[in-house]
Design a protein around this motif. Structure first.
Motif, PDB file in Angstrom:
ATOM      1  N   PHE A 264      13.623   6.136   2.796  1.00 30.70           N
ATOM      2  CA  PHE A 264      14.890   5.741   2.180  1.00 30.70           C
ATOM      3  C   PHE A 264      14.775   5.744   0.659  1.00 30.70           C
ATOM      4  O   PHE A 264      15.657   6.251  -0.048  1.00 30.70           O
ATOM      5  N   SER A 265      13.673   5.211   0.128  1.00 30.87           N
ATOM      6  CA  SER A 265      13.493   5.107  -1.320  1.00 30.87           C
ATOM      7  C   SER A 265      13.248   6.470  -1.968  1.00 30.87           C
ATOM      8  O   SER A 265      13.778   6.751  -3.041  1.00 30.87           O
ATOM      9  N   THR A 266      12.431   7.318  -1.337  1.00 28.99           N
ATOM     10  CA  THR A 266      12.179   8.631  -1.925  1.00 28.99           C
ATOM     11  C   THR A 266      13.445   9.469  -1.961  1.00 28.99           C
ATOM     12  O   THR A 266      13.667  10.232  -2.913  1.00 28.99           O
ATOM     13  N   ALA A 267      14.292   9.345  -0.935  1.00 28.89           N
ATOM     14  CA  ALA A 267      15.554  10.100  -0.915  1.00 28.89           C
ATOM     15  C   ALA A 267      16.444   9.708  -2.087  1.00 28.89           C
ATOM     16  O   ALA A 267      17.176  10.537  -2.633  1.00 28.89           O
ATOM     17  N   ARG A 268      16.360   8.442  -2.503  1.00 30.95           N
ATOM     18  CA  ARG A 268      17.202   7.963  -3.591  1.00 30.95           C
ATOM     19  C   ARG A 268      16.562   8.173  -4.965  1.00 30.95           C
ATOM     20  O   ARG A 268      17.265   8.361  -5.964  1.00 30.95           O
ATOM     21  N   GLU A 269      15.221   8.125  -5.043  1.00 31.97           N
ATOM     22  CA  GLU A 269      14.531   8.146  -6.335  1.00 31.97           C
ATOM     23  C   GLU A 269      13.992   9.513  -6.727  1.00 31.97           C
ATOM     24  O   GLU A 269      13.535   9.684  -7.854  1.00 31.97           O
ATOM     25  N   ILE A 270      14.042  10.502  -5.818  1.00 30.60           N
ATOM     26  CA  ILE A 270      13.329  11.748  -6.036  1.00 30.60           C
ATOM     27  C   ILE A 270      13.786  12.468  -7.302  1.00 30.60           C
ATOM     28  O   ILE A 270      13.015  13.158  -7.953  1.00 30.60           O
ATOM     29  N   GLY A 271      15.035  12.296  -7.730  1.00 27.38           N
ATOM     30  CA  GLY A 271      15.527  13.002  -8.912  1.00 27.38           C
ATOM     31  C   GLY A 271      15.497  12.179 -10.183  1.00 27.38           C
ATOM     32  O   GLY A 271      15.865  12.679 -11.253  1.00 27.38           O
ATOM     33  N   ALA A 272      15.050  10.931 -10.095  1.00 28.28           N
ATOM     34  CA  ALA A 272      15.060  10.058 -11.265  1.00 28.28           C
ATOM     35  C   ALA A 272      14.015  10.488 -12.283  1.00 28.28           C
ATOM     36  O   ALA A 272      12.964  11.032 -11.938  1.00 28.28           O
ATOM     37  N   ALA A 273      14.290  10.205 -13.563  1.00 33.07           N
ATOM     38  CA  ALA A 273      13.396  10.652 -14.638  1.00 33.07           C
ATOM     39  C   ALA A 273      12.037   9.968 -14.574  1.00 33.07           C
ATOM     40  O   ALA A 273      11.015  10.560 -14.908  1.00 33.07           O
ATOM     41  N   ASP A 274      12.003   8.700 -14.179  1.00 31.67           N
ATOM     42  CA  ASP A 274      10.751   7.939 -14.141  1.00 31.67           C
ATOM     43  C   ASP A 274      10.193   7.801 -12.731  1.00 31.67           C
ATOM     44  O   ASP A 274       9.432   6.866 -12.447  1.00 31.67           O
ATOM     45  N   SER A 275      10.548   8.711 -11.834  1.00 28.92           N
ATOM     46  CA  SER A 275      10.114   8.577 -10.441  1.00 28.92           C
ATOM     47  C   SER A 275       8.613   8.805 -10.275  1.00 28.92           C
ATOM     48  O   SER A 275       7.986   8.204  -9.402  1.00 28.92           O
ATOM     49  N   GLY A 276       8.005   9.686 -11.113  1.00 37.79           N
ATOM     50  CA  GLY A 276       6.581   9.991 -10.970  1.00 37.79           C
ATOM     51  C   GLY A 276       5.690   8.767 -11.069  1.00 37.79           C
ATOM     52  O   GLY A 276       4.891   8.498 -10.164  1.00 37.79           O
ATOM     53  N   PRO A 277       5.775   7.975 -12.148  1.00 38.64           N
ATOM     54  CA  PRO A 277       4.960   6.752 -12.232  1.00 38.64           C
ATOM     55  C   PRO A 277       5.235   5.778 -11.097  1.00 38.64           C
ATOM     56  O   PRO A 277       4.318   5.121 -10.602  1.00 38.64           O
ATOM     57  N   PHE A 278       6.497   5.682 -10.683  1.00 32.88           N
ATOM     58  CA  PHE A 278       6.837   4.794  -9.560  1.00 32.88           C
ATOM     59  C   PHE A 278       6.130   5.244  -8.287  1.00 32.88           C
ATOM     60  O   PHE A 278       5.521   4.441  -7.580  1.00 32.88           O
ATOM     61  N   PHE A 279       6.182   6.539  -7.997  1.00 27.94           N
ATOM     62  CA  PHE A 279       5.509   7.071  -6.813  1.00 27.94           C
ATOM     63  C   PHE A 279       4.000   6.830  -6.895  1.00 27.94           C
ATOM     64  O   PHE A 279       3.349   6.534  -5.891  1.00 27.94           O
ATOM     65  N   GLY A 280       3.435   6.980  -8.098  1.00 24.93           N
ATOM     66  CA  GLY A 280       2.004   6.759  -8.264  1.00 24.93           C
ATOM     67  C   GLY A 280       1.601   5.324  -7.982  1.00 24.93           C
ATOM     68  O   GLY A 280       0.579   5.069  -7.337  1.00 24.93           O
ATOM     69  N   ARG A 281       2.391   4.376  -8.458  1.00 30.68           N
ATOM     70  CA  ARG A 281       2.086   2.958  -8.204  1.00 30.68           C
ATOM     71  C   ARG A 281       2.175   2.638  -6.717  1.00 30.68           C
ATOM     72  O   ARG A 281       1.351   1.892  -6.175  1.00 30.68           O
ATOM     73  N   VAL A 282       3.191   3.206  -6.061  1.00 30.35           N
ATOM     74  CA  VAL A 282       3.336   2.963  -4.622  1.00 30.35           C
ATOM     75  C   VAL A 282       2.140   3.541  -3.864  1.00 30.35           C
ATOM     76  O   VAL A 282       1.620   2.919  -2.930  1.00 30.35           O
ATOM     77  N   LEU A 283       1.692   4.724  -4.259  1.00 27.81           N
ATOM     78  CA  LEU A 283       0.537   5.349  -3.607  1.00 27.81           C
ATOM     79  C   LEU A 283      -0.695   4.471  -3.705  1.00 27.81           C
ATOM     80  O   LEU A 283      -1.440   4.301  -2.726  1.00 27.81           O
ATOM     81  N   ARG A 284      -0.939   3.881  -4.863  1.00 30.43           N
ATOM     82  CA  ARG A 284      -2.124   3.030  -5.047  1.00 30.43           C
ATOM     83  C   ARG A 284      -2.062   1.818  -4.127  1.00 30.43           C
ATOM     84  O   ARG A 284      -3.041   1.469  -3.459  1.00 30.43           O
ATOM     85  N   GLY A 285      -0.903   1.168  -4.092  1.00 30.31           N
ATOM     86  CA  GLY A 285      -0.779  -0.005  -3.227  1.00 30.31           C
ATOM     87  C   GLY A 285      -0.840   0.353  -1.756  1.00 30.31           C
ATOM     88  O   GLY A 285      -1.455  -0.366  -0.959  1.00 30.31           O
ATOM     89  N   TYR A 286      -0.219   1.464  -1.394  1.00 26.83           N
ATOM     90  CA  TYR A 286      -0.210   1.906   0.006  1.00 26.83           C
ATOM     91  C   TYR A 286      -1.617   2.202   0.504  1.00 26.83           C
ATOM     92  O   TYR A 286      -2.014   1.763   1.595  1.00 26.83           O
ATOM     93  N   SER A 287      -2.392   2.949  -0.280  1.00 27.59           N
ATOM     94  CA  SER A 287      -3.752   3.284   0.154  1.00 27.59           C
ATOM     95  C   SER A 287      -4.627   2.045   0.230  1.00 27.59           C
ATOM     96  O   SER A 287      -5.467   1.920   1.130  1.00 27.59           O
ATOM     97  N   LEU A 288      -4.439   1.113  -0.708  1.00 27.44           N
ATOM     98  CA  LEU A 288      -5.227  -0.127  -0.674  1.00 27.44           C
ATOM     99  C   LEU A 288      -4.976  -0.898   0.615  1.00 27.44           C
ATOM    100  O   LEU A 288      -5.912  -1.293   1.312  1.00 27.44           O
ATOM    101  N   VAL A 289      -3.701  -1.077   0.971  1.00 31.16           N
ATOM    102  CA  VAL A 289      -3.359  -1.887   2.143  1.00 31.16           C
ATOM    103  C   VAL A 289      -3.763  -1.188   3.437  1.00 31.16           C
ATOM    104  O   VAL A 289      -4.447  -1.773   4.295  1.00 31.16           O
ATOM    105  N   THR A 290      -3.358   0.072   3.606  1.00 31.24           N
ATOM    106  CA  THR A 290      -3.595   0.753   4.879  1.00 31.24           C
ATOM    107  C   THR A 290      -5.077   1.018   5.121  1.00 31.24           C
ATOM    108  O   THR A 290      -5.583   0.781   6.228  1.00 31.24           O
ATOM    109  N   LEU A 291      -5.794   1.492   4.109  1.00 31.91           N
ATOM    110  CA  LEU A 291      -7.208   1.822   4.318  1.00 31.91           C
ATOM    111  C   LEU A 291      -8.073   0.568   4.427  1.00 31.91           C
ATOM    112  O   LEU A 291      -9.062   0.562   5.164  1.00 31.91           O
ATOM    113  N   SER A 292      -7.706  -0.493   3.719  1.00 34.85           N
ATOM    114  CA  SER A 292      -8.438  -1.754   3.886  1.00 34.85           C
ATOM    115  C   SER A 292      -8.230  -2.315   5.283  1.00 34.85           C
ATOM    116  O   SER A 292      -9.174  -2.815   5.920  1.00 34.85           O
TER     117      SER A 292
END
Length: 467
Positions: A264-292
């Motif tokens: 839902f969030s990627t569909a809404r944020e994919i064209g935003a100017a600052d979406s790259g850093p947002f996606f990067g932060r989400v990736l860091r938190g996601y990998s920490l939680v799931t892999l731990s």
């Protein structure tokens, strides 16, 4: 980020219920059913994942994705979806009747009703979700889970209905929750009068049809190992292997809960100017939680297996660590796969999954006759790893997003060491060594996140009007 977390909680409650219940019911399944019966029931249940996309042309995926779009007329969208699903159910009825009459297949009728009920529930609940009925979506998930628990107890424990009882319990849960969704989300108002739209249907199928090979390929990657084990080692071995796959569902539950909100969030944020850093932060938190979480399950595999796996299923514990490792590669690849759906670029999604499917199937066929269920475990790890590599490289070219490849590789390497240690027969040194690896995984990642926090704090202090 706050919206993503809120959506994760809401969507998670809706989809988490049945998945958690199916895991909690494992002691009941493994005590009330033999390994061969459980293997047969699970093979039929998981078979829905390949039959449904084929006969529905993937239209449920389009139903949800287009329902988010405010410019699409919902009545025409729902009508188009119902017509396609109705045709799919009709084809399933004919094929099931042939299997029953010609091949005298005992579970043909049960399988048909499972298919029809799953189609109804997935369509009505996903449409409600797309309409924004998120709290009701949560309720539909809980109703499905509650009915599943009651019916499973009655059919398996009280009536000893075996494989048929297992399938009917799921069917009744789907029908009950789907009917309530249809009424409570007032979806009936989109059925009468029928408002078919051929142009919209064409757009829906252009989006959904390329997803069908991807869904089928993903099924081969994630589920086909069970069928290969049946072919190479027999139904009892498949039952043990299938029971072991339920443990990695812990990480898959966490991932799927997040993925619904993430889609839902990627569909809404994919064209935003600052979406790259947002996606990067989400990736860091996601990998920490799931892999731990995956590391914790690997370390605690034996005591958890002792509770979930009863009687003749107890030996299945030895397959869990490698299956959890495969699931870890899988949830990371699913994260990157969501971007293709947001971009509505499903071609590479399909190609990457097809590569993994081919590797999994070929390796499984080669290794299972020699290694038994171990061969399916190894094939799954390799296949998921390849899918992840392909998607990371491709997404990096499509989206300006920071991807710390070294960090992700380090985490997955630690999980690999832990998985191989905990698959051994020893009881002391593997746990100590795997526990040390888990500590390294978590502590090093927390250090990285702490540094990110400090950088953000320094930037805030330097900001005009800051502290």
């Amino acid at each position: 980020m706050a919206e993503l977390l809120g959506n994760t909680v809401i969507f998670g409650l809706g989809s988490l219920a049945v998945k958690v219940v199916s895991l909690v019911l494992m002691p009941l399944y493994t005590s009330a059913m033999t390994a061969s019966d459980y293997g047969a029931a699970e093979l039929l249940n998981s078979g829905i994942e390949i039959v449904l996309p084929l006969l529905s042309l993937g239209v449920i995926e389009a139903l949800y994705r287009f329902s988010i779009d405010e410019t699409v007329e919902k009545g025409k969208l729902f009508c188009n979806s119902v017509l396609v699903l109705g045709c799919g159910i009709l084809v399933a009825a004919v094929l099931s009747a042939l299997a029953w009459k010609v091949f005298d297949y005992a579970h043909a009728v049960s399988f048909f009703f499972l298919f029809a009920s799953a189609s109804i529930y997935k369509a009505t609940s996903q449409f409600a979700r797309g309409l924004g009925h998120v709290r009701r979506f949560v309720g539909y998930g809980f109703i499905n889970a509650l009915v599943l628990v009651v019916c499973t107890y009655v059919l398996l424990v009280e009536l000893h209905a075996g494989v048929a009882g297992y399938l009917w319990a799921y069917s009744i849960g789907y029908v009950a929750a789907g009917a309530i969704a249809f009424v409570c989300s007032a979806e009936y108002r989109f059925v009468v009068p029928l408002r078919f739209d051929g142009v919209l249907l064409r757009r829906m199928l252009i989006y959904s049809l390329p997803l069908v090979p991807n869904l089928l390929s993903w099924w081969i990657v994630s589920v086909s190992g069970r069928y290969v084990v049946v072919w190479g080692s027999g139904l009892t071995a498949a039952g043990l292997y299938t029971a072991a796959t339920k443990m990695p569902s812990l990480i898959n539950i966490i991932s799927s809960v997040f993925q619904q909100a993430w889609q839902f969030s990627t569909a809404r944020e994919i064209g935003a100017a600052d979406s790259g850093p947002f996606f990067g932060r989400v990736l860091r938190g996601y990998s920490l939680v799931t892999l731990s979480m995956a590391g914790v399950v690997i370390v605690l595999n034996r005591p958890i297996s002792g509770v979930l796996l009863q009687s003749e299923f107890q030996d299945a514990w030895r397959y869990v660590p490698l299956l959890m490792l495969a699931a870890s590669f899988g949830v990371m690849s699913v994260f990157f796969g969501t971007f293709y759906q947001a971009l509505m670029k499903s071609r590479m999604l399909m190609i990457s999954t097809a590569i993994g499917a081919a590797v999994n199937l070929l390796l499984g066929v080669a290794l299972v006759p020699v290694m038994g269920p171990w061969g399916a475990c190894v094939a799954g790890v390799v296949a998921y790893a390849i899918v992840l590599l392909v998607r990371v490289r491709d997404i990096a070219r499509r989206i300006d997003m920071p991807i710390d490849r070294v960090r992700i590789a380090y985490q997955l390497a630690l999980l690999s060491v832990m998985a191989f240690c905990m698959s051994s027969e020893g009881r002391t040194w593997p746990v100590l060594f795997a526990g040390a690896c888990l500590a390294l995984l978590f502590v090093s990642d927390v250090g990285v996140l702490r540094e990110s926090f400090l950088r953000g704090r320094r930037a805030f202090i330097r900001r005009p009007g800051g502290l």
